[in-house]
Motif scaffolding. Structure first.
Motif, mmCIF file in Angstrom:
data_model
loop_
_atom_site.group_PDB
_atom_site.id
_atom_site.type_symbol
_atom_site.label_atom_id
_atom_site.label_comp_id
_atom_site.label_asym_id
_atom_site.label_seq_id
_atom_site.Cartn_x
_atom_site.Cartn_y
_atom_site.Cartn_z
ATOM 1 N N ASP A 80 4.076 -4.233 -4.603
ATOM 2 C CA ASP A 80 5.421 -4.878 -4.570
ATOM 3 C C ASP A 80 5.997 -4.918 -3.126
ATOM 4 O OD1 ASP A 80 4.705 -5.251 -7.158
ATOM 5 O OD2 ASP A 80 6.070 -3.570 -7.853
ATOM 6 N N GLN A 81 5.853 -4.015 -2.375
ATOM 7 C CA GLN A 81 6.648 -3.659 -1.098
ATOM 8 C C GLN A 81 5.953 -4.835 -0.222
ATOM 9 O OE1 GLN A 81 9.610 -1.994 -0.063
ATOM 10 N NE2 GLN A 81 9.345 -3.546 1.479
ATOM 11 N N LEU A 82 4.611 -4.871 -0.038
ATOM 12 C CA LEU A 82 4.040 -5.755 0.588
ATOM 13 C C LEU A 82 4.178 -7.186 0.378
ATOM 14 C CD1 LEU A 82 2.137 -6.191 2.718
ATOM 15 C CD2 LEU A 82 0.001 -5.804 1.306
ATOM 16 N N VAL A 83 4.501 -7.462 -0.952
ATOM 17 C CA VAL A 83 4.908 -8.813 -1.296
ATOM 18 C C VAL A 83 6.042 -9.203 -0.970
ATOM 19 C CG1 VAL A 83 5.244 -10.186 -3.308
ATOM 20 C CG2 VAL A 83 3.134 -9.016 -3.075
ATOM 21 N N ARG A 84 6.948 -8.143 -1.111
ATOM 22 C CA ARG A 84 8.287 -8.732 -0.446
ATOM 23 C C ARG A 84 8.387 -8.568 1.036
ATOM 24 N NH1 ARG A 84 9.935 -4.498 -4.611
ATOM 25 N NH2 ARG A 84 9.884 -2.986 -3.026
ATOM 26 N N ASP A 85 7.721 -7.836 1.702
ATOM 27 C CA ASP A 85 7.615 -8.140 3.378
ATOM 28 C C ASP A 85 7.048 -9.441 3.637
ATOM 29 O OD1 ASP A 85 8.650 -5.662 3.399
ATOM 30 O OD2 ASP A 85 7.005 -4.483 4.297
ATOM 31 N N LEU A 86 5.864 -9.702 2.883
ATOM 32 C CA LEU A 86 5.350 -10.922 3.155
ATOM 33 C C LEU A 86 6.372 -12.119 2.977
ATOM 34 C CD1 LEU A 86 1.784 -10.170 1.878
ATOM 35 C CD2 LEU A 86 2.132 -10.752 4.377
#
Length: 294
Positions: A284-290
């Motif tokens: 989830d954090q990676l998707v937000r960062d992307l």
């Protein structure tokens, strides 16, 4: 520029995805050639029992693989290699690779290429990992998988048991000498280290805080090729690692497209697939960062 981007939507995660490639693209040297060769030699010298496996009965097939690779490299990449007797020499420093009784032929020729090399042989239990020079594993242990059949090697891969495994067995059985096929897969790590023999487990702190994943994670792409040795009938895998800091994604020409594609693929992974990729806490954090790049 990132060399391969199978997460851009052009490939589907957890699919076989084998495609034919021309023989001249069997090996894939890049700007990290000297760096990765040096790292392989370090690992071989320090922990050969961990990165090398060689069933004695495969030495003739390994010698066959050595001969084929040694003949190919000076023709396909003359800027990097020259023929040297029955072996090859590196143009940069003159290092010579000849078969000797001191080490398995697969290990010797692996010293000259960025790719790891794996020899598969068919027996009563199906195709097994019979020999390998594996310095840069992506979260698996050669010691644990040595001489194991494909089903055991891939027992934790979601979807492998059943149709996928049966399809791969048929591909292995039917591949003809002279055919070369390749596939790509991707994963995410929190370290630049190339030798990853432990299960994927990123730092929990990377899942906390905006931008933490983009700042500290690495996108790791494996390029695998598969071919059949004409004399022994064994299969030779090459495995090339491309390991790039995710923070450099923003500087790529297709940054938005790549970020959107990776976010979409991450979002499509089910729980078993996320667990296998070590992303349960971090997706989830990676998707937000992307999303900040899109």
């Amino acid at each position: 520029m990132f060399r391969y981007t199978p997460y851009d939507g052009s490939k589907r995660p957890f699919s076989i995805g084998l495609e034919p490639v021309p023989q001249e693209r069997w090996f894939d040297p890049d700007e990290r050639f000297a760096e990765q060769l040096a790292r392989k030699r370090e690992l071989m010298d320090a922990m050969a029992d961990v990165v090398i496996h060689s069933e004695p009965e495969t030495l003739a097939a390994q010698a066959e693989a050595f001969g084929l690779v040694a003949a190919h490299l000076p023709v396909a990449h003359p800027d990097l290699y020259r023929a040297e007797g029955g072996g090859i020499a590196l143009q940069a420093d003159g290092t010579v690779c000849h078969m000797t009784p001191d080490e398995p032929p697969l290990q010797t020729i692996s010293r000259a290429v960025q790719e790891d090399l794996v020899l598969m042989r068919k027996g009563e239990g199906g195709w097994r990992l019979a020999a390998a020079s594996l310095c840069f594993p992506s979260s698996w242990s050669l010691v644990a998988k040595a001489s194991k059949p494909m089903a055991e090697i891939h027992e934790h891969v979601p979807g492998y048991a059943g149709r996928m495994g049966q399809t791969i067995d048929r591909i292995f059985d039917n591949l003809k000498p002279g055919q070369l096929v390749a596939r790509l897969n991707w994963s995410v790590y929190d370290s630049p280290e190339l030798h990853h023999s432990r299960p994927k487990q990123m730092s929990p702190q990377m899942a906390e805080g905006e931008g933490a994943m983009l700042a500290g994670a690495f996108i790791r792409v494996e390029r695998q090729t598969l071919s059949r040795l004409p004399e022994s009938g064994d299969l030779l895998f090459t495995i090339k690692i491309h390991h790039d800091p995710l923070r450099l994604l923003a500087a790529q020409p297709r940054a938005r497209e790549l970020a959107a594609g990776l976010a979409e693929q991450l979002g499509s992974l089910d729980e078993a697939q996320l667990r296998y990729k070590g992303l349960m806490l971090h997706r989830d954090q990676l998707v937000r960062d992307l999303g900040s790049l899109v």
